[in-house]
Structure formats: structure tokens, C-alpha cells
Design an enzyme around this catalytic site. Structure first.
Site, PDB file in Angstrom:
ATOM      1  N   LYS A 129       0.855  -1.194   0.000  1.00 16.66           N
ATOM      2  CA  LYS A 129       0.000   0.000   0.000  1.00 16.66           C
ATOM      3  C   LYS A 129       0.886   1.237   0.000  1.00 16.66           C
ATOM      4  O   LYS A 129       1.911   1.272   0.695  1.00 16.66           O
ATOM      5  CB  LYS A 129      -0.908  -0.027   1.233  1.00 16.66           C
ATOM      6  CG  LYS A 129      -2.031   1.003   1.234  1.00 16.66           C
ATOM      7  CD  LYS A 129      -2.930   0.819   2.464  1.00 16.66           C
ATOM      8  CE  LYS A 129      -4.045   1.848   2.538  1.00 16.66           C
ATOM      9  NZ  LYS A 129      -4.899   1.653   3.737  1.00 16.66           N
ATOM     10  N   SER A 204      -9.717   1.702   2.761  1.00 18.38           N
ATOM     11  CA  SER A 204      -8.825   2.444   1.899  1.00 18.38           C
ATOM     12  C   SER A 204      -7.762   1.581   1.207  1.00 18.38           C
ATOM     13  O   SER A 204      -7.120   2.044   0.279  1.00 18.38           O
ATOM     14  CB  SER A 204      -8.116   3.525   2.720  1.00 18.38           C
ATOM     15  OG  SER A 204      -7.271   2.931   3.674  1.00 18.38           O
ATOM     16  N   SER A 228      -9.972  -0.506   7.088  1.00 18.58           N
ATOM     17  CA  SER A 228      -9.384  -0.312   5.763  1.00 18.58           C
ATOM     18  C   SER A 228      -8.696  -1.524   5.147  1.00 18.58           C
ATOM     19  O   SER A 228      -8.323  -1.498   3.986  1.00 18.58           O
ATOM     20  CB  SER A 228      -8.386   0.851   5.791  1.00 18.58           C
ATOM     21  OG  SER A 228      -9.066   2.079   5.705  1.00 18.58           O
TER      22      SER A 228
END
EC number: 6.3.5.7
Lengths: 470, 567
Positions: A129, A204, A228
């Protein structure tokens, strides 16, 4: 604390192992092409006897050691799949240009007879990420304010996965600084859900979930502050693990809400996220909040009834109104499945559960208003040249941050302001204590607690006006 | 650090390539935070002390208003008004590494060479507390008789400024590590003397900010870089010590600061150097009519870079406020921050406070609580050295004058030297005289610290004993002392090497006296006709003949006998 349940189709009907027949489908009518047209990585079909998806990580390892495939071949096949699928998916903000070099190093090691000394993640393609720092690649946190920013160090989790042979394939897309639940809040691009290109992958960690789901990588790192990792895993039909706070070092994770932020793992099987977590977890002297408690040493995944007698609490409040009937039936199916495996499932009530979201919003916004202060345009990142100090701050931040981030900074600044602190921040901390106590009580009578990861399946793009989780 | 500092330095990545424009008006409009102006160019030795400053203070060219005059003004109005003074002191700790990362800090290093991702506030970097900071805090807290918190926490103090990389300062807000202590001190005799005890409200741990370098500063300014940031100091550990508003005059305040400097130096937690900014004082001053219970409006004074500046700035500020009071204009005393201007010897408005600044403190989530155990506190307590106050009382009990006591206890290195000397059996008063006299003069001339000299306490004790026993004369003693100071060696060795043993043999001395008298018939005649002052001349001649070794007592006795002998 919360276990992640995947949707029933990923749980049983569509086991996500790499066979040539089962792959994420691009079922959307709006999508002309189907992702299943692309060739999968050249790995043998992997499925454990019980029907659960088997570990891709172990499969990669076996294949490399037996010589049936080289790390370079494996890397090339993942890269070509990535190149073919990326135009529709946009999972990645940046793709590494040193993947083949890293794979070659592993092949060289094997060629020299060092195969048995390979790390547990050798040759495993990992997506990271983009709010997790990598020294050799840009790390933007999905924000324009860090466009082209290159950190001078690897996050501890990245360092550890590299030490164990993992190959970082690229940096995955996210809602800016982790603030959102659709990945539409990225400062750069919108990521599609591989199962339906017209839907969001969740967020996210949407890029990480989408990349694993579409087999652009084997496993990926995400981060979870308020769902997330769990929610995008659910939306993309993969396994998402949000470890206990402190289990994985936060060093190198761009802080959103420091007291809640956790680096998590996404993969196609429980075994994979378990192996992956083992590789990256543990105390880190660069993170004072990382836990010194040692992790479980091994999980015997092949034991026939590992869950026999396990007391499972189903949190009643997570199946209230507002939860899709499909989600409810998936949970019920999961409960049945657990019972088949020998679990004793009971409903438990956590009356303080509904307070969690408002408390989360106050605390996360408050901490983020502080954590994002460092993006001031002075030392790194976007700087809007101004002839006066306050204008430098205002212009740099106004042009660098997206609307969701700005809103949360404003909310957090307000909640911490003199005269409001007690009513908001302090009260939210008290609520947090209440919730923690009620979870503790529930865990005295139950070994684990379960709930759906999200109240619905993936939304259509552009549907969500107000962010729900992040 | 995971990353060596060199690897983060290529500025293309990390440090803004674009110029950062800041102008000085922006600086003045700043509402939050503090910019300390420490001057790099002043190269002062580390051993500068309060006493030295008092000497400086007397030099006329530096001061336009003689302090005596100011003092008189203050005391004149002192009959009707009373000043209330409190001090916030920041002490920079001399730990090997910074508070929350492993960067070393050295004062005067090239800009941005002692930095890492943590103290630069890079994304993803986290603070980890240096346990030495806690040790220093506990030491100081115990030395200042404070109550320690078994559990304290860090908080974030938030404001934007280019010298603050994270946009917040890690500090302690509502639960500091120590509260409720006191400090004891003796005022110097030239200011009337007397013992004082001032309350300490709290001590807390925090990190320092970096420094802005404005153009006009010379080497760092480039044409298009009006302001640049040096983050070397960012993250250096500080202890903030807040006093009770117990002080009433400038001299009390400056002596409070000087005593604090002595304490941190005795403890070894800081070099306490004001010129380098290792000890910084912000002073709050208010004035009220005598008998009034509530405090007057307080004014904060910054930019106090020496003890004498503290003293003079406060006395100036008291005069200013009392004058306004006595003219019925007390309403024009407003809560503000004033700057001490050394050149003009006055305070001027720096910024008015428009309501309290909102720092939006909240608990620092990146750091666990600071938990102290009783066992830890006890072990630190046991490791404390004898503190200045205890030393002064001990010296006093030894019979030393207050002048001597204050001098010897002022500098721990001097006190240690003195203690070691008397431990070797040296006479207390003589040891004090030697150290305060010739040794102090030598140190001053050579600009040395007592630790730099070759003389060791054992030899000073030996020297004093040799003089006391009559082995050598005082004059020879001095010669030996300077030899020992510069080159080292032993008293015995030097005496033997140079054949300096005092001549005490009566016959030998008589011989020398006879010879001198015989060689100076004219002077003898003058002496005997009443010019008895010439005894000194004869004594000098004899001493010269003995190469300074004749025992002066015996010499004079013999000389007087012989000079006055009836022929």
C-alpha cells in the site's frame, strides 16, 4: 479482535486458488473485456483436502525448490498479467522496475544450491500500500502533497518481507492517507473491483485488495485504521487480516490515526495471510507501541478439526437493520460452516458497539489533524511558492490535500480546540474505554468474536457520498 | 536509526529544492512558539559562571545605565510597590543522542548534519524515547526536592512553524514528570547576601525545535533564500523548569537562574551554557501595590542571554511598570511578550497576546506512558552527587567565610578540586586561599578550567604542608605552584631538583647576614643613624644571596639582632 469473514462465494463456492478455471470475473456489463481472458501464473492447482484455498506462498516455495518453475518465470508471468489487467483495474500507483532483478537473485541462490536457505517469502510477489514507505520507490500515501516523494528508508514491515525473500511488485492505490472506504479518494486514480469493474474495491486498501484479487500479486500489505483492510478484502473476495494493534511495527507507515493504525495483510487464503503476518510482525525498536509479546509459533492448518470446541460469539449488533440480507445470509452460512467444523456459536450483545463509529470519527480525525501537520511544504512534498509564511502553508496544503482529508483535518482541529476538547476528544476516549471493556467481557466467555466485515457488498462507483468506514 | 544519516542527505529527495521564502515580518507576526536568538559567533569558554558575569557587569562600556542607579530607583519605589517574578527555564540535556532518535547533537555543527527521518519529521517516522532523558529528569527533580509522578505521559503541543518539523512539539502537558519542589540559594554579598528558598511548580520533558537562519547571517544566505531551516537542534531533549512566582527583584531572579545552572552542572545533565542556548530563561514580571493580594498584569520577557541580562531586564521592567502604576496608568500594562534589547538596555514589545494561544494539546499516541518505579527513583537518588546547597552549608561549617563558600561552591570542578585537596589533609583556609588566589588568577590569565591544569590536588596539599612545616618558604611555594600548574610534577621532586629546601640553620643564616652587612657599610651607617626602613633592603639582599631559600622569620630575627648590635 474482529475476525474477517469473506463473502460466501469466496468462502466456498469460488475458492480462490490459482487454477485456470476460477478467476475473478469481470461481470460488469459496462466492461467489454473479461479479466479471466488473461493467463494465470504458471503454478499448479492448489487446493487443500478440505476444500479451503491452499497457500499460494507454500506453493510458490515448493515450485521453486522442486525446480518446476523459476522465480524469474514466476515474476514474468505476474508482471505480464499485471500489465494486461492494470489498464482496467488501476490497482497500482507505481510498479517496481527491479522485480526481475530480485527474482534473478533468488534463482541464482537456488542455482548455487542455497535453496533450503531461502526465506519463507522467497519469490512471493507482494503489493505494498502506498502509505507504507519504500526506499526505492515513490511513496505518496495517495496524496498529491507527496507526489514524487521518495522516502530514504523502508518501513519495518517492508524491510522484513524483503529480508524473507519477498519481492515488492509495486505500490498500491488507496484513499488519500487511508481516509475513505472506496479508494475513489485517491489523489491519483480510481481503482476498479476485479469482480465487477463498475464497482469500487472498497478502501482504503482498495489497491491492495484488488491486486490480490486479480492475481497481480500473491499477497499485499494494507493498513487498517477503521476497517481499511477488512472492508476492501470483503469487497474483493480475498482474505484480509487486521492484526492486533502493535503486532506489526508502524515504523514507515504514514500516520493517519496513530492510536488505531495497523499494518495488515491481504491474500487469497487464511494460510497465506498467517504466513505473511508471521514474517512481518514482532517488536521493533523503532516503534515504541509495537508489542513485545511473541506471536503464535505455528498453525497446523491441516489438522482435521482445529476449531473443535472453539467458542464463537456472533456480535448481534452487527446484524441489525441496515445490513444487507445477502450479508446476513452469508454470515449464517459461515456460522453453519463453523458449527460443522466443531465450533460452538452463540450470539453475544455488545450494547456499546454502535458508539464505536462516532468515537472513531472523533479520535481518528483528531489524531489525523495532528499527524498531517508535517505536510507543510517546507521540507518535502508539494510546495507552493509564496512570499509569506502563512501563505506558504495555506497554499501548499490547499493544493496538496484532497477534500476528504481537508474535512477530517478541520473536524479534528475543531474537536481538539480549547473549550471543545472535553466534549469531543475526551468523551470519545471514554467511549473507547467502554467499548474495550465490553469486548474484554465478551471475550471472557468466547474464544473469538465474529461479525461481517461490511454491511453490504461492493458499491457501484460514485455511489457513496458520505464515507462510511476507512 | 535504521537509516544512516548520510543516506538521507541527498537533498534532491528530501530537502526542498525550491527556496523557502520567509521574511522577517512573517516572523514577527508569529503567534505561537518561540524563536531563541542564540549567537553562534560568541565563542565563550564553557566555564563561564555567574561570578564572571558579575564582573562583566561592572565594565562600564557595556552598560549605559549603571546597575546601582537602577537599583536605587527600584528600592525607592519599593516602599509602595512589590514586584512578582516567575521564571520558565529550558535546560538542554547533554545526552549523547536526541530525545526521540539516535542522532547525536553537537552545538555548532554544519547545518542539517545531525538529522534523520525522525527528527526531520519524515512521513512514517516515529519517536522512541531515549531513556537517558528520564534519568536526567528524575535527577533534576530529586535535586529540586520535587514529587515525581509514578506515571506521566507525553502530549503534543501543536503549532505551525518552519523550525518545527512535525507541526507539533512533543512535550508534557497536564501530567508532568515532577511537581512541587524548591531550590535554595545564597545571594552574593555584594547584593546584600542572605539565604533564599524559591518554589518550583513543575518540571517536564520536551523536545527542542530547529533554528531558522535569516539572510544577513552571512554564509548561509543565498540571494533567493531569505530564510533557511537548520534542524540539527530539532529533537534535542529539554527539561522545562517552572518556578513559583516567588522572586521579588532582578538579582533574586538572576541568582535563581545561576543556582539552577549550578545544579544542572553538578548533576552533569547539561552544560548549562547560556551563550549556546543550553540554558534559556523566560521571565514573567508583574507589579502590585504593597498589600494587594491579587497579582498585577504579567509581562513575559524573552531574549535573556545572560544572568546580568535577567537581572537588568527585570529591574528595568519593574521600573517601567511601577512608573505606569504611580502615574495612574496601570491599565496600559498589558499581557504581552517583551524583548530585552541588550544594546538599548530596555524591554520593547515583541507581540501582544490576543487571548491565549490554543495549542490543542492531546496525548501523544506514538509513545507509551512514562512509568517510574520506586526502586528506580531510589537508585537514581542514591547516585546524586553532593549538591551546591549542601556543599555550601558544609563549607560554612568548616569555618570558611561566605565569600569563600560562594566562590568554591560555584563551579563543581573547583569544588571537587578543593574537596580533594583538603581530603589529602591540607589546611582548609590555606587550600581555599591558594585556589581562590594564585590558581584562580592563573586560570583566568590562561583561560583554562581547573580540570585543564597539570597541578593535582594531592600536590597542592603537599605544597601547603611543606610551607606549613617550614620546608620551603611561601615565596618558593609560589614558584613551585606555577611550575606545577604549567608542567606538573611533584612538590618533593621540584624541591630536590632545584635545591629549594628552606635554609633554617641559624649559623648558615648568620653567615649570610654577616656577609651582607659587611658588604654594605654605607647602608649600615644610614640604618644606624635612624633610617630603619633599610632593614627591608638588607633582608632583600640576604634573601637574594640565599636564592630565596632563607627562612624569612629566622632571617629577620637574625638581621634585626645584628643591625642593632652594639659594635
Amino acid at each position: 479482535m474482529l475476525s474477517t469473514l469473506h463473502s460466501p462465494r469466496s468462502l466456498s463456492r469460488f475458492p480462490l486458488h490459482l487454477t485456470s478455471s476460477v478467476k475473478p470475473r469481470a461481470a460488469s456489463a459496462s466492461s467489454a473485456s473479461s479479466l479471466s481472458d488473461y493467463p494465470p501464473p504458471p503454478l499448479p492447482a492448489a487446493q487443500s483436502p478440505g476444500g479451503a484455498p491452499a497457500s499460494q506462498i507454500l506453493t510458490v516455495r515448493r515450485s521453486l525448490l522442486s525446480g518446476s518453475v523459476t522465480a524469474t518465470q514466476l515474476a514474468e508471468s505476474y508482471l505480464s498479467r499485471l500489465r494486461l489487467t492494470e489498464p482496467q483495474l488501476n490497482s497500482f500507483i507505481h510498479v517496481s522496475d527491479s522485480v526481475l532483478k530480485s527474482a534473478q537473485e533468488i534463482d541464482d541462490k537456488i542455482a548455487k544450491g542455497g535453496g533450503e536457505a531461502l526465506g519463507p517469502l522467497a519469490g512471493v510477489m507482494v503489493g505494498v500500500k502506498d502509505n507504507i514507505c519504500t526506499a526505492d520507490m515513490p511513496s505518496t500515501g495517495g496524496s498529491r502533497i507527496l507526489e514524487n516523494y521518495r522516502p530514504p528508508f523502508d518501513a519495518t514491515a517492508v524491510k522484513r518481507l524483503k529480508e524473507k525473500g519477498g519481492i515488492v511488485v509495486g505500490k498500491t492505490n488507496l484513499d488519500e492517507f487511508g481516509m475513505g472506504s472506496t479508494t475513489e479518494g485517491s489523489g491519483f486514480q480510481v481503482t476498479a473491483n476485479p469482480w465487477d469493474l463498475g464497482r469500487v474495491p472498497g478502501g482504503s486498501s482498495g489497491g491492495s485488495a484488488s491486486a490480490v484479487s486479480a492475481r497481480q500479486c500473491v499477497v499485499s500489505l494494507g493498513s487498517d485504521t477503521g476497517g481499511s483492510v477488512r472492508q476492501p478484502a470483503s469487497f474483493c473476495g480475498v482474505v484480509g487480516l487486521k492484526p492486533t494493534y502493535g503486532r506489526v511495527s508502524r515504523f514507515g507507515l504514514m500516520a493517519y490515526a496513530s492510536s488505531l493504525d495497523v499494518i495488515g495483510c491481504l491474500g487469497t487464503s487464511v494460510a497465506d495471510v498467517g504466513i505473511f503476518l508471521n514474517a512481518i510482525s514482532g517488536h521493533d525498536k523503532f516503534d515504541a507501541t509495537s508489542s513485545k509479546q511473541s506471536l503464535f509459533t505455528s498453525i497446523n492448518l491441516l489438522e482435521s478439526k482445529p476449531l473443535s470446541g472453539l467458542k464463537v460469539g456472533l456480535i448481534r449488533e452487527t446484524l441489525d437493520d441496515g445490513v444487507d440480507s445477502g450479508v446476513k445470509s452469508a454470515i449464517n452460512a459461515a456460522v453453519l460452516h463453523m458449527q460443522e467444523l466443531g465450533c460452538i456459536v452463540n450470539e453475544v450483545s455488545l450494547p456499546s458497539f454502535s458508539l464505536g463509529l462516532p468515537a472513531y470519527y472523533i479520535l481518528a480525525s483528531s489524531e489525523s489533524s495532528s499527524n498531517l501537520s508535517r505536510y507543510d511544504g517546507v521540507r518535502y512534498g508539494k510546495q507552493t511558492v509564496s512570499d509569506e509564511l502563512n501563505a506558504l502553508y495555506a497554499n501548499s496544503r490547499a493544493s496538496g490535500f484532497g477534500p476528504e482529508v481537508k474535512m477530517r483535518i478541520l473536524m479534528g482541529t475543531y474537536a481538539l480546540s480549547a473549550g471543545y476538547y472535553d466534549a469531543y476528544y475526551k468523551r470519545a476516549q471514554q467511549v473507547r474505554t467502554l467499548i474495550r471493556e465490553s469486548f474484554k467481557t465478551a471475550l471472557e466467555t468466547n474464544d473469538i468474536l465474529i461479525s461481517p466485515a461490511a454491511p453490504s457488498v461492493a458499491y457501484k462507483m460514485g455511489m457513496l457520498v458520505v464515507s462510511y468506514y476507512s | 536509526m535504521q537509516v544512516s544519516s548520510s543516506s538521507i542527505l541527498p537533498p534532491g529527495n528530501v530537502i526542498q529544492a525550491q527556496p523557502l521564502f520567509l521574511n522577517s515580518s512573517a516572523l514577527l507576526r508569529r503567534k505561537n512558539g518561540v524563536l531563541y536568538c542564540t549567537m553562534k559567533s560568541t565563542s565563550h569558554s564553557h566555564t563561564q559562571t555567574a561570578t564572571e558575569e558579575k564582573q562583566q557587569q561592572k565594565s562600564p562600556q557595556k552598560i549605559k545605565v549603571p546597575p546601582q542607579k537602577q537599583m536605587k530607583e527600584v528600592s525607592k519605589i519599593g516602599a509602595d510597590y512589590e514586584a512578582v517574578i516567575g521564571i520558565e527555564t529550558h535546560v538542554q540535556l547533554s545526552t549523547l543522542t536526541k530525545a526521540f532518535c539516535s542522532c547525536p547533537y553537537s552545538y555548532g555543527a554544519q547545518p542539517n548534519t545531525c538529522i534523520c527521518p525522525v527528527c526531520m519529521g519524515l512521513p512514517g517516522a516515529l519517536p522512541v524515547l531515549n531513556s537517558k532523558v528520564i534519568e536526567c529528569a528524575v535527577k533534576l527533580a530529586l535535586a529540586l526536592n520535587c514529587r515525581l509522578s509514578f506515571s506521566s505521559k507525553f502530549d503534543r503541543k501543536q503549532y505551525f512553524y518552519p523550525d518545527l518539523p512535525k507541526g507539533y512539539q512533543i512535550s508534557q502537558f497536564d501530567i508532568p514528570i515532577a511537581t512541587g519542589g524548591s531550590i535554595d540559594l545564597d545571594l552574593p554579598l555584594e547584593f546584600g547576601g542572605g539565604h533564599r528558598r524559591f518554589g518550583i511548580t513543575r518540571i517536564h520533558m520536551e523536545e527542542d525545535a530547529g533554528k531558522l537562519m535569516h539572510s544577513g547571517n552571512g554564509s548561509y544566505s543565498q540571494s533567493n533564500h531569505p530564510s533557511q531551516v537548520d534542524l540539527n537542534r530539532a529533537g534535542v531533549p529539554l527539561l522545562e523548569i517552572v518556578s513559583e512566582p516567588d522572586m521579588r527583584t532582578g538579582i533574586e531572579a538572576s541568582e535563581y537562574a545561576a543556582e539552577l545552572q549550578r545544579v544542572v552542572r553538578y548533576l552533569g545533565v547539561s552544560n548549562g551554557n547560556m551563550q549556546e542556548g543550553s540554558l534559556r530563561c523566560d521571565v514573567n514580571v508583574s507589579v502590585r501595590p504593597i498589600g494587594q493580594a491579587e497579582f498585577g498584569t504579567k509581562v513575559e520577557i524573552k531574549n535573556l542571554n545572560s544572568f546580568s541580562a535577567i537581572n537588568r531586564a527585570i529591574d528595568f521592567e519593574i521600573s517601567r511598570q511601577v512608573n505606569l502604576h504611580s502615574q495612574g496608568q496601570q491599565d496600559s500594562i498589558v499581557q504581552e511578550t517583551r524583548l530585552w534589547e541588550e544594546g538599548a538596555q530596555k524591554t520593547v514589545t515583541m507581540r501582544k497576546k490576543e487571548g491565549l494561544a490554543d495549542y490543542r494539546y492531546f496525548p501523544e499516541p506514538d509513545l507509551p506512558e512514562v512509568v517510574l518505579t520506586k526502586a528506580y527513583m531510589d537508585s537514581v537518588g542514591k547516585s546524586l552527587p553532593e549538591l551546591p546547597e549542601a556543599k555550601r552549608r558544609r563549607y560554612e561549617e568548616m569555618g570558611l567565610s561566605m565569600q569563600d563558600v560562594l566562590f568554591l561552591a560555584n563551579d563543581i570542578a573547583v569544588a571537587d578540586f578543593f574537596d580533594a585537596t583538603i581530603q589529602k589533609g591540607a589546611d582548609v583556609k590555606l587550600a581555599a586561599n591558594w585556589i581562590m588566589g594564585d590558581i584562580a588568577a592563573y586560570l583566568k590569565n590562561e583561560k583554562l578550567s581547573i580540570n585543564d591544569i597539570k597541578l593535582v590536588p594531592h600536590e597542592l596539599a603537599e605544597l601547603i604542608a611543606s610551607i606549613k612545616s617550614g620546608t620551603i618558604s611561601g615565596k618558593i611555594g609560589k614558584e613551585i605552584l606555577f611550575e606545577l600548574l604549567a608542567k606538573g610534577g611533584t612538590v618533593k621532586g621540584l624541591i630536590e631538583e632545584k635545591d629549594l629546601v628552606q635554609i633554617t640553620d641559624l649559623v648558615d643564616i648568620e653567615k649570610m647576614v654577616d656577609k651582607v652587612i659587611a658588604e654594605n657599610p654605607k647602608q649600615l651607617e644610614q640604618y644606624r643613624s635612624g633610617k630603619t626602613k633599610l632593614q627591608g633592603y638588607f633582608a632583600g639582599q640576604v634573601m637574594k644571596a640565599s636564592k630565596g631559600k632563607a627562612n624569612p622569620g629566622i632571617l629577620n630575627k637574625v638581621l634585626v639582632e645584628k643591625l642593632n648590635a652594639k659594635v
